[in-house]
Design a protein around this motif. Structure first.
Motif, PDB file in Angstrom:
ATOM      1  N   ALA A 109       0.820  -1.210   0.000  1.00  0.00           N
ATOM      2  CA  ALA A 109       0.000   0.000   0.000  1.00  0.00           C
ATOM      3  C   ALA A 109       0.856   1.264   0.000  1.00  0.00           C
ATOM      4  O   ALA A 109       0.540   2.248  -0.676  1.00  0.00           O
ATOM      5  CB  ALA A 109      -0.936  -0.012   1.205  1.00  0.00           C
ATOM      6  N   PHE A 110       1.957   1.252   0.745  1.00  0.00           N
ATOM      7  CA  PHE A 110       2.788   2.460   0.815  1.00  0.00           C
ATOM      8  C   PHE A 110       3.435   2.775  -0.526  1.00  0.00           C
ATOM      9  O   PHE A 110       3.402   3.913  -0.998  1.00  0.00           O
ATOM     10  CB  PHE A 110       3.867   2.298   1.894  1.00  0.00           C
ATOM     11  CG  PHE A 110       4.835   3.452   1.939  1.00  0.00           C
ATOM     12  CD1 PHE A 110       4.485   4.635   2.578  1.00  0.00           C
ATOM     13  CD2 PHE A 110       6.089   3.360   1.322  1.00  0.00           C
ATOM     14  CE1 PHE A 110       5.370   5.705   2.592  1.00  0.00           C
ATOM     15  CE2 PHE A 110       6.970   4.431   1.347  1.00  0.00           C
ATOM     16  CZ  PHE A 110       6.610   5.606   1.987  1.00  0.00           C
ATOM     17  N   VAL A 111       4.038   1.774  -1.162  1.00  0.00           N
ATOM     18  CA  VAL A 111       4.764   2.048  -2.402  1.00  0.00           C
ATOM     19  C   VAL A 111       3.807   2.490  -3.507  1.00  0.00           C
ATOM     20  O   VAL A 111       4.187   3.236  -4.413  1.00  0.00           O
ATOM     21  CB  VAL A 111       5.584   0.811  -2.825  1.00  0.00           C
ATOM     22  CG1 VAL A 111       4.691  -0.270  -3.411  1.00  0.00           C
ATOM     23  CG2 VAL A 111       6.670   1.189  -3.830  1.00  0.00           C
ATOM     24  N   ARG A 112       2.540   2.053  -3.435  1.00  0.00           N
ATOM     25  CA  ARG A 112       1.580   2.459  -4.468  1.00  0.00           C
ATOM     26  C   ARG A 112       1.239   3.943  -4.388  1.00  0.00           C
ATOM     27  O   ARG A 112       0.709   4.506  -5.342  1.00  0.00           O
ATOM     28  CB  ARG A 112       0.304   1.612  -4.354  1.00  0.00           C
ATOM     29  CG  ARG A 112       0.472   0.183  -4.823  1.00  0.00           C
ATOM     30  CD  ARG A 112      -0.873  -0.480  -5.070  1.00  0.00           C
ATOM     31  NE  ARG A 112      -1.659  -0.617  -3.857  1.00  0.00           N
ATOM     32  CZ  ARG A 112      -1.639  -1.683  -3.061  1.00  0.00           C
ATOM     33  NH1 ARG A 112      -0.868  -2.713  -3.376  1.00  0.00           N
ATOM     34  NH2 ARG A 112      -2.388  -1.731  -1.975  1.00  0.00           N
ATOM     35  N   THR A 113       1.501   4.558  -3.240  1.00  0.00           N
ATOM     36  CA  THR A 113       1.228   5.989  -3.112  1.00  0.00           C
ATOM     37  C   THR A 113       2.369   6.848  -3.631  1.00  0.00           C
ATOM     38  O   THR A 113       2.218   8.075  -3.697  1.00  0.00           O
ATOM     39  CB  THR A 113       0.974   6.331  -1.627  1.00  0.00           C
ATOM     40  OG1 THR A 113       2.170   6.058  -0.861  1.00  0.00           O
ATOM     41  CG2 THR A 113      -0.175   5.506  -1.072  1.00  0.00           C
ATOM     42  N   HIS A 114       3.477   6.252  -3.991  1.00  0.00           N
ATOM     43  CA  HIS A 114       4.645   7.009  -4.432  1.00  0.00           C
ATOM     44  C   HIS A 114       4.600   7.227  -5.935  1.00  0.00           C
ATOM     45  O   HIS A 114       4.123   6.386  -6.697  1.00  0.00           O
ATOM     46  CB  HIS A 114       5.929   6.263  -4.041  1.00  0.00           C
ATOM     47  CG  HIS A 114       7.123   7.133  -3.962  1.00  0.00           C
ATOM     48  ND1 HIS A 114       7.850   7.513  -5.070  1.00  0.00           N
ATOM     49  CD2 HIS A 114       7.730   7.711  -2.886  1.00  0.00           C
ATOM     50  CE1 HIS A 114       8.859   8.272  -4.687  1.00  0.00           C
ATOM     51  NE2 HIS A 114       8.817   8.408  -3.362  1.00  0.00           N
ATOM     52  N   GLU A 115       5.114   8.377  -6.365  1.00  0.00           N
ATOM     53  CA  GLU A 115       5.093   8.697  -7.788  1.00  0.00           C
ATOM     54  C   GLU A 115       5.964   7.748  -8.602  1.00  0.00           C
ATOM     55  O   GLU A 115       5.695   7.510  -9.786  1.00  0.00           O
ATOM     56  CB  GLU A 115       5.565  10.134  -8.003  1.00  0.00           C
ATOM     57  CG  GLU A 115       6.997  10.389  -7.513  1.00  0.00           C
ATOM     58  CD  GLU A 115       7.450  11.817  -7.782  1.00  0.00           C
ATOM     59  OE1 GLU A 115       6.663  12.559  -8.391  1.00  0.00           O
ATOM     60  OE2 GLU A 115       8.571  12.158  -7.398  1.00  0.00           O
ATOM     61  N   LEU A 116       7.002   7.187  -7.993  1.00  0.00           N
ATOM     62  CA  LEU A 116       7.859   6.250  -8.717  1.00  0.00           C
ATOM     63  C   LEU A 116       7.104   4.974  -9.090  1.00  0.00           C
ATOM     64  O   LEU A 116       7.443   4.323 -10.079  1.00  0.00           O
ATOM     65  CB  LEU A 116       9.090   5.895  -7.873  1.00  0.00           C
ATOM     66  CG  LEU A 116      10.136   6.997  -7.704  1.00  0.00           C
ATOM     67  CD1 LEU A 116      11.274   6.504  -6.833  1.00  0.00           C
ATOM     68  CD2 LEU A 116      10.654   7.455  -9.055  1.00  0.00           C
ATOM     69  N   PHE A 117       6.094   4.633  -8.294  1.00  0.00           N
ATOM     70  CA  PHE A 117       5.311   3.447  -8.627  1.00  0.00           C
ATOM     71  C   PHE A 117       4.530   3.669  -9.912  1.00  0.00           C
ATOM     72  O   PHE A 117       4.428   2.762 -10.747  1.00  0.00           O
ATOM     73  CB  PHE A 117       4.358   3.101  -7.476  1.00  0.00           C
ATOM     74  CG  PHE A 117       3.488   1.911  -7.751  1.00  0.00           C
ATOM     75  CD1 PHE A 117       3.994   0.623  -7.654  1.00  0.00           C
ATOM     76  CD2 PHE A 117       2.158   2.063  -8.119  1.00  0.00           C
ATOM     77  CE1 PHE A 117       3.204  -0.480  -7.913  1.00  0.00           C
ATOM     78  CE2 PHE A 117       1.359   0.964  -8.378  1.00  0.00           C
ATOM     79  CZ  PHE A 117       1.885  -0.311  -8.278  1.00  0.00           C
ATOM     80  N   GLU A 118       3.975   4.858 -10.087  1.00  0.00           N
ATOM     81  CA  GLU A 118       3.242   5.150 -11.327  1.00  0.00           C
ATOM     82  C   GLU A 118       4.165   5.067 -12.531  1.00  0.00           C
ATOM     83  O   GLU A 118       3.789   4.541 -13.581  1.00  0.00           O
ATOM     84  CB  GLU A 118       2.605   6.536 -11.228  1.00  0.00           C
ATOM     85  CG  GLU A 118       1.573   6.657 -10.116  1.00  0.00           C
ATOM     86  CD  GLU A 118       0.972   8.049 -10.055  1.00  0.00           C
ATOM     87  OE1 GLU A 118       1.325   8.881 -10.929  1.00  0.00           O
ATOM     88  OE2 GLU A 118       0.148   8.297  -9.154  1.00  0.00           O
ATOM     89  N   ARG A 119       5.383   5.565 -12.380  1.00  0.00           N
ATOM     90  CA  ARG A 119       6.350   5.476 -13.478  1.00  0.00           C
ATOM     91  C   ARG A 119       6.759   4.024 -13.721  1.00  0.00           C
ATOM     92  O   ARG A 119       6.989   3.606 -14.848  1.00  0.00           O
ATOM     93  CB  ARG A 119       7.560   6.327 -13.156  1.00  0.00           C
ATOM     94  CG  ARG A 119       7.223   7.816 -13.002  1.00  0.00           C
ATOM     95  CD  ARG A 119       8.353   8.600 -12.395  1.00  0.00           C
ATOM     96  NE  ARG A 119       9.543   8.598 -13.242  1.00  0.00           N
ATOM     97  CZ  ARG A 119      10.695   9.180 -12.900  1.00  0.00           C
ATOM     98  NH1 ARG A 119      10.801   9.811 -11.736  1.00  0.00           N
ATOM     99  NH2 ARG A 119      11.721   9.133 -13.718  1.00  0.00           N
ATOM    100  N   PHE A 120       6.839   3.252 -12.625  1.00  0.00           N
ATOM    101  CA  PHE A 120       7.165   1.829 -12.733  1.00  0.00           C
ATOM    102  C   PHE A 120       6.089   1.095 -13.537  1.00  0.00           C
ATOM    103  O   PHE A 120       6.394   0.291 -14.422  1.00  0.00           O
ATOM    104  CB  PHE A 120       7.285   1.242 -11.320  1.00  0.00           C
ATOM    105  CG  PHE A 120       7.465  -0.246 -11.269  1.00  0.00           C
ATOM    106  CD1 PHE A 120       8.686  -0.832 -11.522  1.00  0.00           C
ATOM    107  CD2 PHE A 120       6.388  -1.072 -10.946  1.00  0.00           C
ATOM    108  CE1 PHE A 120       8.840  -2.216 -11.469  1.00  0.00           C
ATOM    109  CE2 PHE A 120       6.539  -2.443 -10.882  1.00  0.00           C
ATOM    110  CZ  PHE A 120       7.767  -3.012 -11.143  1.00  0.00           C
ATOM    111  N   VAL A 121       4.809   1.356 -13.247  1.00  0.00           N
ATOM    112  CA  VAL A 121       3.715   0.704 -13.969  1.00  0.00           C
ATOM    113  C   VAL A 121       3.664   1.175 -15.409  1.00  0.00           C
ATOM    114  O   VAL A 121       3.476   0.386 -16.340  1.00  0.00           O
ATOM    115  CB  VAL A 121       2.378   0.976 -13.248  1.00  0.00           C
ATOM    116  CG1 VAL A 121       1.215   0.410 -14.053  1.00  0.00           C
ATOM    117  CG2 VAL A 121       2.397   0.380 -11.847  1.00  0.00           C
ATOM    118  N   THR A 122       3.824   2.487 -15.627  1.00  0.00           N
ATOM    119  CA  THR A 122       3.783   3.036 -16.985  1.00  0.00           C
ATOM    120  C   THR A 122       4.886   2.448 -17.858  1.00  0.00           C
ATOM    121  O   THR A 122       4.705   2.247 -19.066  1.00  0.00           O
ATOM    122  CB  THR A 122       3.897   4.569 -16.938  1.00  0.00           C
ATOM    123  OG1 THR A 122       2.875   5.085 -16.084  1.00  0.00           O
ATOM    124  CG2 THR A 122       3.759   5.166 -18.321  1.00  0.00           C
TER     125      THR A 122
END
Length: 293
Positions: A196-209
């Motif tokens: 849950a914590f890492v999903r709130t980080h902007e790097l996670f969005e870049r990781f998924v993208t």
């Protein structure tokens, strides 16, 4: 040796007197048939009614049962003590040759020649994770990766621990490795409570993208630790994202003149406390600084 069809014929024609029971060696039942016949005959004479016909019923039932009975069951029931049956039938219906029985038992009980290898550190890491000892779980999972680095499940588990400890870069590093090594349950990455914590980080969005992969840039790809086994690098990443090149500590010409010896040792101590340097590496670099001073 008694014959099934002989007994059936005797039951049909003379069953009211129990002759078939005498033939089968059941004398008590035979006398019961005779007694029943006698009683019914007396009732027939006294009452002037056809009670005698009732004696046909048990005889006819025996006749039907004998005809329907399988030959193997008849032999087992009525020829069990016959020497001829024991030599002719029992060996065929009751037992198998010893080699065949042995082969069947071997096929039934045969298992793998050796038990599958068990990674003890993977199991102990899961136990520590369940006990909420996330730092201890990370240590055990890292030991497990030294045995089998391409274990996608271990990478996913250690990523969960890093997310709980709010270490985003390490978490994404191991998520990247888990997917590269065959982890396909992408919905768990988006739904698992530990992430849950890492999903709130902007790097996670870049990781998924980026297709569930780290951006291959020096500023991000080199932030994650630990490195794969058998990889030796002179660069160690700090938690703040700074890169310390240990080779700068190896030569006297590259030691920054503006930093005192105590500052450099204190800096190495901070890296050791953060887990970037091991105790042995700290002592080694400290000794080199002392030798160069």
């Amino acid at each position: 040796m008694k014959k099934k069809y002989v007994a059936a014929v005797l039951a049909f024609f003379m069953g009211i007197w129990g002759v078939h029971r005498f033939y089968l060696g059941q004398r008590f039942r035979a006398f019961l048939h005779i007694g029943l016949f006698g009683v019914l005959m007396a009732l027939t004479i006294e009452e002037d009614a056809p009670y005698i016909l009732l004696s046909v019923v048990p005889a006819f039932i025996d006749f039907v049962l004998l005809l329907a009975m399988p030959k193997e069951e008849f032999n087992e029931k009525y020829n069990n003590n016959s020497p001829a049956y024991q030599s002719q039938y029992r060996s065929f219906y009751k037992t198998e040759p010893e080699p065949r029985r042995a082969r069947r038992a071997h096929r039934r009980d045969a298992g793998p020649s050796r038990p599958p290898a068990v990674n003890p550190f993977k199991k102990s890491g899961i136990e520590k994770y369940k006990d909420y000892d996330y730092d201890g779980a990370i240590t055990e999972f890292q030991k497990s990766l030294r045995i089998k680095y391409n274990d996608s499940a271990v990478h996913f588990n250690i990523a969960c621990c890093y997310s709980i400890n709010e270490s985003v870069h390490q978490c994404l590093f191991h998520l990247d490795k888990a997917i590269k090594f065959g982890f396909v349950e992408l919905d768990r990455i988006h739904n698992h409570q530990a992430l849950a914590f890492v999903r709130t980080h902007e790097l996670f969005e870049r990781f998924v993208t980026n297709g569930y992969a780290l951006m291959e840039t020096p500023s991000e790809a080199q932030l994650a630790t630990p490195r794969p086994p058998q990889q030796v690098s002179s660069e160690i990443n700090t938690e703040e994202g700074e890169e310390l090149d240990l080779s700068t500590l190896n030569t006297e010409e590259q030691v920054p003149s503006q930093k005192s010896l105590l500052e450099q040792i204190a800096r190495l101590g901070e890296l050791r406390d953060k887990g970037v340097l091991t105790h042995d590496e700290f002592q080694e670099q400290k000794q080199r600084l002392l030798e160069m001073s």
